[in-house]
Design an enzyme around this catalytic site. Structure first.
Site, short mmCIF file in Angstrom:
data_model
loop_
_atom_site.label_atom_id
_atom_site.label_comp_id
_atom_site.label_asym_id
_atom_site.label_seq_id
_atom_site.Cartn_x
_atom_site.Cartn_y
_atom_site.Cartn_z
N GLU A 41 0.83 -1.21 0.00
CA GLU A 41 0.00 0.00 0.00
C GLU A 41 0.86 1.26 0.00
OE1 GLU A 41 -2.96 0.26 -0.72
OE2 GLU A 41 -3.67 -1.79 -0.49
N TYR A 124 -6.50 6.86 3.48
CA TYR A 124 -6.66 5.77 2.51
C TYR A 124 -5.99 4.50 2.99
CZ TYR A 124 -5.45 2.51 -1.00
OH TYR A 124 -5.25 1.32 -1.63
N ASP A 142 -9.63 5.59 -2.92
CA ASP A 142 -8.46 6.03 -3.67
C ASP A 142 -8.96 6.63 -4.99
OD1 ASP A 142 -9.25 3.81 -5.11
OD2 ASP A 142 -7.21 3.39 -5.75
N CYS A 194 -13.53 0.56 -15.66
CA CYS A 194 -13.97 1.95 -15.46
C CYS A 194 -12.75 2.87 -15.56
CB CYS A 194 -14.66 2.09 -14.11
SG CYS A 194 -15.63 3.61 -13.92
N CYS A 210 -25.46 2.60 -13.22
CA CYS A 210 -24.47 3.69 -13.29
C CYS A 210 -25.09 4.93 -13.93
CB CYS A 210 -23.24 3.24 -14.07
SG CYS A 210 -21.99 4.53 -14.21
#
Length: 344
Positions: A41, A124, A142, A194, A210
DNA sequence: CACACGTGGCC
DNA sequence: TGGCCAAGTGT
């Protein structure tokens, strides 16, 4: 599709299409070691998966546990991070490993709040590690999640100012169970389907619900505030060699490329400094220049060279044929390459 | 809170 | 090809 159906549809898609990554457990497997989740991360902050993979492999081979990393030599860790960018992450990485080793018995806190208190772990990362390594429900936001969620809800307030409002929307679709898989599913969806440009809405498990797809303008999301123009700055780097070795310094912890090994170089400003910041009097030869673009300014770094004896305390002679091992950040690696190419 | 903070890939 | 962007954090 209602909001309630989002987790179910997304997780079903993730079960079938998830990426295999070195730091990730597949759905149904035991969670990854929190050390590996944390390390990945931190490395992935503002950094692509492709760039992180070789660094992750080298770090986990060399320092298999957080205790190993806590005991590591700081300079070696900084050198191992060289090229990955955002070097404050490496300084915080060491501080965090030492805090875990010294204050937490070598185990990462298993709560979002506990993680959030550690250096280098912000909103985050605390949420992501809590969800992925410890199965906690956490709202993980994020840039991928921002893009997916802003399209899903046709959320058109400009980021980053509207981030709290968008986070509230993500909270609404975050399930209690499989929060880690859900977060990673959102990121994989943002990476594969996406996407920023030309999203593959026909393949999207969330297409029926959506709002942006239904409106026909998914690429208009997320809305972001205008960026400032980058100023152009100028500087000079000094390649001083004794024939076989080059003089390297360590940059101060604060500021650009903080804590990293480097060629001597004065401040970078809007005026050409010429040779004003030379660390020694020498018959300088021009070796060309390097153009490098940082986040908030562009730099033209002139490189000058000299063969010169030099005695100073704050630096070291480094063998030129081992320059690759010096751990120079990319700017200075390029400047060094320019100097070496100009040698006679 | 706006800004500092790297790098490489994409079109 | 120059601008945009990335699994953000610290101050």
């Amino acid at each position: 599709m209602s909001v309630d159906a989002v987790p179910e549809n997304l997780l079903a898609w993730y079960d079938a299409h998830h990426r295999r990554l070195p730091w990730r457990a597949a759905p149904g497997e035991a969670p990854t070691d929190p050390y590996r989740v944390w390390l990945s991360e931190i490395m992935l902050q503002q950094t692509t998966v492709a760039a992180v993979k070789p660094y992750f492999d080298r770090f986990t081979t060399r320092w298999p546990t957080v205790t190993d990393l806590a005991r590591a030599d700081e300079g070696e860790v900084m050198a191992a991070w060289a090229g990955l960018g955002y070097y404050a992450r490496a300084r915080n990485l060491i501080a965090c490993a030492r805090a875990v080793a010294d204050d937490h018995g070598g185990r990462f806190p298993d709560s979002e709040a506990g993680l959030r208190a550690l250096p280098g772990i912000g909103d985050y990362s605390a949420a992501a590690i809590a969800a992925i390594a410890f199965g906690r429900r956490a709202v993980v936001v994020d840039a991928n999640v921002e893009r997916v969620a802003s399209r899903l809800f046709a959320f058109d307030e400009p980021l980053p100012k509207a981030r709290p409002a968008l986070r509230a929307l993500v909270d609404r679709i975050t399930p209690d169970a499989r929060a880690g898989d859900f977060a990673q599913a959102m990121m994989d969806l943002g990476s594969a389907i996406c996407t920023i440009r030309a999203p593959q809405c026909l393949l999207c498990p969330l297409r029926d619900g959506c709002a942006a797809r239904i409106a026909g303008n998914p690429e208009d999301y997320p809305v972001k505030a205008a960026k400032k123009a980058k100023p152009q700055r100028l500087g000079t780097a000094f390649w001083i060699e004794d024939g076989a070795r080059v003089w390297l310094v360590r940059r101060p912890d604060k500021g650009m490329l903080g804590g990293m090994r480097a060629l001597p170089s004065g401040p970078w400003t809007d005026e050409d400094p010429g040779l004003a910041d030379a660390p020694v009097d020498a018959p300088w030869r021009e070796a060309g220049s390097v153009d490098h673009v940082f986040t908030h300014f562009a730099l033209r770094l002139r490189v000058v060279t000299a063969v010169q004896a030099l005695s100073a305390n704050d630096g070291e002679w480094w063998p030129i044929d081992e320059i690759e091992q010096a751990g120079l950040p990319t700017l200075f690696a390029r400047a060094a390459a320019r100097a070496i190419a100009s040698r006679v």
